[in-house]
Design a protein around this motif. Structure first.
Motif, PDB file in Angstrom:
ATOM      1  N   SER A  64      62.295  14.488 -56.639  1.00 44.24           N
ATOM      2  CA  SER A  64      63.128  14.932 -57.761  1.00 44.24           C
ATOM      3  C   SER A  64      62.316  15.165 -59.036  1.00 44.24           C
ATOM      4  CB  SER A  64      64.213  13.894 -58.046  1.00 44.24           C
ATOM      5  OG  SER A  64      63.635  12.617 -58.257  1.00 44.24           O
ATOM      6  N   PRO A 101      64.108  18.188 -50.657  1.00 40.92           N
ATOM      7  CA  PRO A 101      64.331  16.803 -50.247  1.00 40.92           C
ATOM      8  C   PRO A 101      63.836  16.579 -48.822  1.00 40.92           C
ATOM      9  CG  PRO A 101      66.392  18.034 -50.233  1.00 40.92           C
ATOM     10  CD  PRO A 101      65.370  18.924 -50.852  1.00 40.92           C
ATOM     11  N   GLU A 157      65.091  11.767 -52.483  1.00 45.71           N
ATOM     12  CA  GLU A 157      65.752  11.878 -53.781  1.00 45.71           C
ATOM     13  C   GLU A 157      67.259  11.807 -53.565  1.00 45.71           C
ATOM     14  OE1 GLU A 157      65.894  15.871 -55.626  1.00 45.71           O
ATOM     15  OE2 GLU A 157      64.585  16.510 -53.967  1.00 45.71           O
ATOM     16  N   VAL A 213      70.559  13.415 -53.602  1.00 45.93           N
ATOM     17  CA  VAL A 213      71.102  14.776 -53.560  1.00 45.93           C
ATOM     18  C   VAL A 213      72.367  14.772 -52.709  1.00 45.93           C
ATOM     19  CG1 VAL A 213      68.893  15.980 -53.877  1.00 45.93           C
ATOM     20  CG2 VAL A 213      69.626  15.312 -51.574  1.00 45.93           C
ATOM     21  N   ASP A 229      70.516   8.416 -52.431  1.00 48.60           N
ATOM     22  CA  ASP A 229      69.293   8.559 -51.651  1.00 48.60           C
ATOM     23  C   ASP A 229      69.202   7.535 -50.522  1.00 48.60           C
ATOM     24  OD1 ASP A 229      69.065   6.577 -53.620  1.00 48.60           O
ATOM     25  OD2 ASP A 229      66.890   6.678 -53.638  1.00 48.60           O
ATOM     26  N   ASP A 250      69.169  20.112 -52.860  1.00 51.33           N
ATOM     27  CA  ASP A 250      69.077  19.734 -54.264  1.00 51.33           C
ATOM     28  C   ASP A 250      69.688  20.831 -55.128  1.00 51.33           C
ATOM     29  OD1 ASP A 250      67.197  21.779 -54.503  1.00 51.33           O
ATOM     30  OD2 ASP A 250      65.465  20.447 -54.652  1.00 51.33           O
TER      31      ASP A 250
END
Length: 801
Positions: A290, A378, A408, A410, A432, A460
């Motif tokens: 991220s 991701p 991350e 998302v 996450d 993302d």
């Protein structure tokens, strides 16, 4: 989300960049940053080992010595060793240091659950670390930062391991001198203490006494073995393993290793048994995806920083397309071209070829109006848990439980399909770390054996390539035990107002011997009396009566009944929980505003009614009812069963409105009606005397405009002001692909820049709405003169009086 101060950032660089690459080496022990965020996890090129010593009064010096021994071992194998010791081990320092750690060691006090001091787990203070509150004060300056702090404030490296040394409760035992816990209590303590660290990204959490950690770290860096080999090495291992499935972390394997089979619970682990030492070391160097890129790259991602960024047809930026990108727009970078120096020696900003994520706008812009975005997709870092399911009610692999970790936070979607491609389970989320579960009982019966296939899709917000991961689950058919509990449910439902709860139990076959003594009651409700079971032989009923409000748990213990062959069962306990809620939910008085982005029709204006609610009884809000009084008449209910605390409606000039709202909870309690103020919405045309226009404005007649005309301006700085008395204001304007922005001021203070752009032309749109306190206010609109689309067309104002 915690923030990082500039000073803290400087200290972070000091701690984490301390050179340790040559021998003899010494672990860094400088202060860590004041605060930290999981999104700022440090990327460690070498495995990062963080050693924390908490505040433990007079024993702290000996713990610092023990920690130094651990650091001395770790520094042999990795240059990235960070020590944070009391009296400098505050939460902010520890959290910052722990970001991105492959190994986290904590030596200090433990405060866990179950505890003799409370009947309810307290996540803010239990199952975490006892740390200093004030930097450098003393080793007696202590506060417990529980599992909620660990889970939300730390993100460890992929495949990280945690070692907890000398903690009470963490390995199962209580405090020194306390009675020995039962095996069940010890298992709960181990499960609870590992939970926060697992939710911080750990895949194994070890707990024990003595100096086992240095030996485990040696094995971590020198062997290529399953992670559980570290648990079974060294003097701390007793060989009395009691494996169990952690209730809170069922995707992991729990093991108690007491000194005897029933005493001395001083060694435990909760781990992914498939994890290896190589996996832990390989997790170093993988940062969260991220993070924003340090500079613009092509291909890559970016966002618009300028108020409005004009788009050109080519890299010369000499031919505008007529489009402009509003501030904050996320774009994909397709090409990046540097420009030649100017005659004066300066170098213009590069030109950048971009397109919006939806593809509606593309072209060339100046890099001056962009900042780098997140250009990394991701990734799936781990999927923990067994993939063989046998849904036969025997307590072994009855359900699918996986624990996933992404690189991350998302939005994601997980779908499990049978061999025919039919979805049997779909889950969504935005975190996450998350659990993926399936009970193996589609339609209430065991799933047919075979291979099932799961897909995990995550995207993302920057247009990077999505994550698409897949895997298989095997369902095997196993005989259902004759004494298995197929159904154990409350006939009152999960939530009820009744103080008497009826239950049904259905066994796989007829059973005998079911009695009151076979049930264990738990929960916060008091006064409950368990009645004698009736019915049988396969379906039984019983009632729990006399309860106060609160939670009521009822568990049928294992081996409580006999089948026709005198085989005892059920093979595992069966439980059900009900909440008795007799409290009425409450709501706030509703507030009403004009609804932005909606359309005015004649004299009818779009309204939005909002409120808040709470349910003190704990069952939760189920729905809302809204009533309305028109022109002072009696209230009439006109909306029921609303699931959200808002309602879109309308109001017309020349009428008064009053709204009231009430809530219903899941237990069936109905709250009282709560009314808001009397409202008189008014539509004020732009031709009204008293509206002050400054600069060049042109009146344009339009049969579709509110009032028959609008006023337009294109020059930056042209403005209009209107003074009104009321509690709300709205601006009605035209929207168009060629129209631009206006800055909005209330009582002289800048509020926002509103954009009148739209993909298609639209009339009488509320482009801005605001709730204010009842008073006399002045709204002022100032034309921005947006590049490529400077025009603004103001139609009317809406006033809430």
């Amino acid at each position: 989300m915690l923030t990082r101060t500039a000073l803290a950032g400087a200290l972070a660089a000091l701690v984490l960049a301390t050179p340790l690459a040559v021998a003899p080496a010494r672990a860094a022990s400088a202060p860590a940053p004041a605060e930290a965020s999981p999104s700022e996890a440090v990327v460690a090129a070498s495995p990062k080992v963080v050693i924390v010593v908490g505040a433990t009064e007079g024993t702290t010096p000996s713990y610092r010595t023990a920690a130094d021994a651990i650091a001395a071992e770790a520094i042999k194998w990795t240059p990235n060793v960070v020590k944070v010791y009391s009296p400098y081990a505050t939460w902010s320092v520890v959290a910052a240091a722990a970001q991105g750690a492959s190994v986290l060691v904590y030596i200090g006090h433990g405060n866990g659950f179950p505890s003799p001091y409370s009947s309810v787990l307290k996540p803010d203070t239990q199952d975490g670390m006892g740390l200093n509150t004030t930097m450098g004060l003393s080793d007696s300056d202590k506060k417990y930062y529980g599992e909620s702090y660990i889970a939300s404030g730390i993100r460890l490296a992929p495949n990280a391991v945690v070692f907890l040394q000398n903690l009470c409760y963490a390995p199962g035992a209580g405090e020194p001198g306390a009675p020995e816990p039962s095996i069940s209590v010890a298992q709960q303590r181990v499960d609870n203490f590992s939970s926060g660290f697992i939710r911080a990204g750990a895949r194994s959490v070890f707990a024990g006494d003595g100096s086992y950690v240095a030996g485990a770290i040696h094995g971590l860096f020198t062997t290529h073995a399953p992670i559980l080999s570290l648990f079974r090495q060294g003097w701390s291992y007793n060989g009395n393993e009691i494996p169990f499935t952690p209730a809170r972390n069922p995707a992991f394997q729990g093991i108690l290793d007491p000194e005897t089979w029933t005493t001395g619970f001083k060694h435990s682990v909760v781990a992914d048994p498939t994890l290896t030492t190589d996996d832990v070391l390989a997790g170093a160097g993988k940062g969260l995806t991220s993070a924003l890129a340090p500079s613009l790259t092509a291909p890559g991602a970016a966002s618009v920083t300028a108020t409005s960024l004009p788009v050109d047809t080519d890299q010369s930026l000499a031919t505008p397309t007529g489009s402009a990108l509003p501030a904050g727009t996320k774009v994909r970078v397709d090409d990046l071209v540097t420009t030649d120096p100017l005659p004066d020696g300066s170098t213009p900003a590069p030109t950048v070829q971009v397109h919006t994520l939806d593809g509606s706008v593309s072209g060339w812009v100046s890099a001056d109006g962009l900042k780098p975005g997140d250009g990394t997709s991701p990734a799936l870092w781990a999927m923990t848990g067994g993939t063989t399911v046998s849904p036969n009610y025997d307590g072994s692999k009855d359900q699918l439980v996986l624990w996933a970790r992404l690189s991350e936070a998302v939005p994601w979607t997980w779908t499990l399909r049978d061999s025919g491609g039919n979805a049997v389970r779909t889950l969504t989320g935005t975190t996450d770390l998350f659990a993926l579960t399936w009970d193996g009982l589609p339609g209430g019966t065991p799933a047919p054996p075979g291979t099932y296939h799961w897909t995990l899709h995550a995207e993302d917000a920057w247009g990077n390539a999505p994550l698409d991961a897949t895997g298989d689950v095997t369902v095997v058919a196993e005989p259902i035990p004759t004494t298995a509990v197929l159904v154990f449910k409350s006939l009152n439902g999960t939530y009820t107002r009744s103080t008497s709860i009826a239950y049904q139990l259905t066994f796989a076959t007829g059973v005998t011997g079911l009695a009151v003594a076979d049930f264990v009651r738990s929960g916060t409700s008091t006064g409950c009396v368990v009645g004698a079971p009736t019915g049988g032989p396969s379906t039984w009923y019983l009632t729990v009566s006399g309860c106060t409000a609160g939670s009521v748990g009822l568990t049928l213990m294992a081996d409580s009944v006999l089948d026709a062959s005198l085989v005892a069962g059920p093979p595992i306990p069966a439980s059900v929980s009900v909440r008795i809620d007799q409290s009425r939910p409450t709501t706030s008085a509703p507030t009403t505003s004009f609804r932005g982005s909606a359309t005015v029709v004649g004299s009818t204006m779009p309204l939005n009614v909002r409120w808040t609610a709470s349910d003190p009884g704990g069952s939760g809000i189920a729905s809302y009812d809204v009533a309305r009084s028109l022109d002072g008449a009696a209230f009439t209910t006109f909306a029921t069963g609303l699931k959200t605390a808002s309602l879109a409606t309308t109001g017309a000039s020349g009428h008064s409105y009053r709204f009231e709202v009430r809530a219903r909870d899941r237990a069936g309690n109905v709250g009282s009606w709560v009314a808001g103020p009397t409202l008189r919405p008014a539509l004020v045309q732009q031709t009204t005397t008293g509206i002050a226009w400054s600069g060049s404005w042109t009146t344009v007649t339009s049969t579709v405009a509110s009032g028959g005309s609008v006023k337009t301006a294109t020059a930056a700085g042209a403005s209009v002001s209107y003074t009104f008395t009321g509690r709300g204001i709205g601006v009605v304007a035209q929207r168009d692909p060629t129209f631009g922005q206006v800055r909005v001021y209330i009582d002289g203070a800048y509020i926002v820049t509103a954009d009148t752009y739209a993909a298609a032309h639209a009339e009488r749109v509320v482009i801005y709405a605001r709730v204010t306190t009842w008073a006399t206010h002045t709204i002022k609109l100032v034309v921005v003169g947006t590049a490529g689309r400077p025009k603004v067309a103001i139609d009317a104002f809406t006033v809430m009086r």
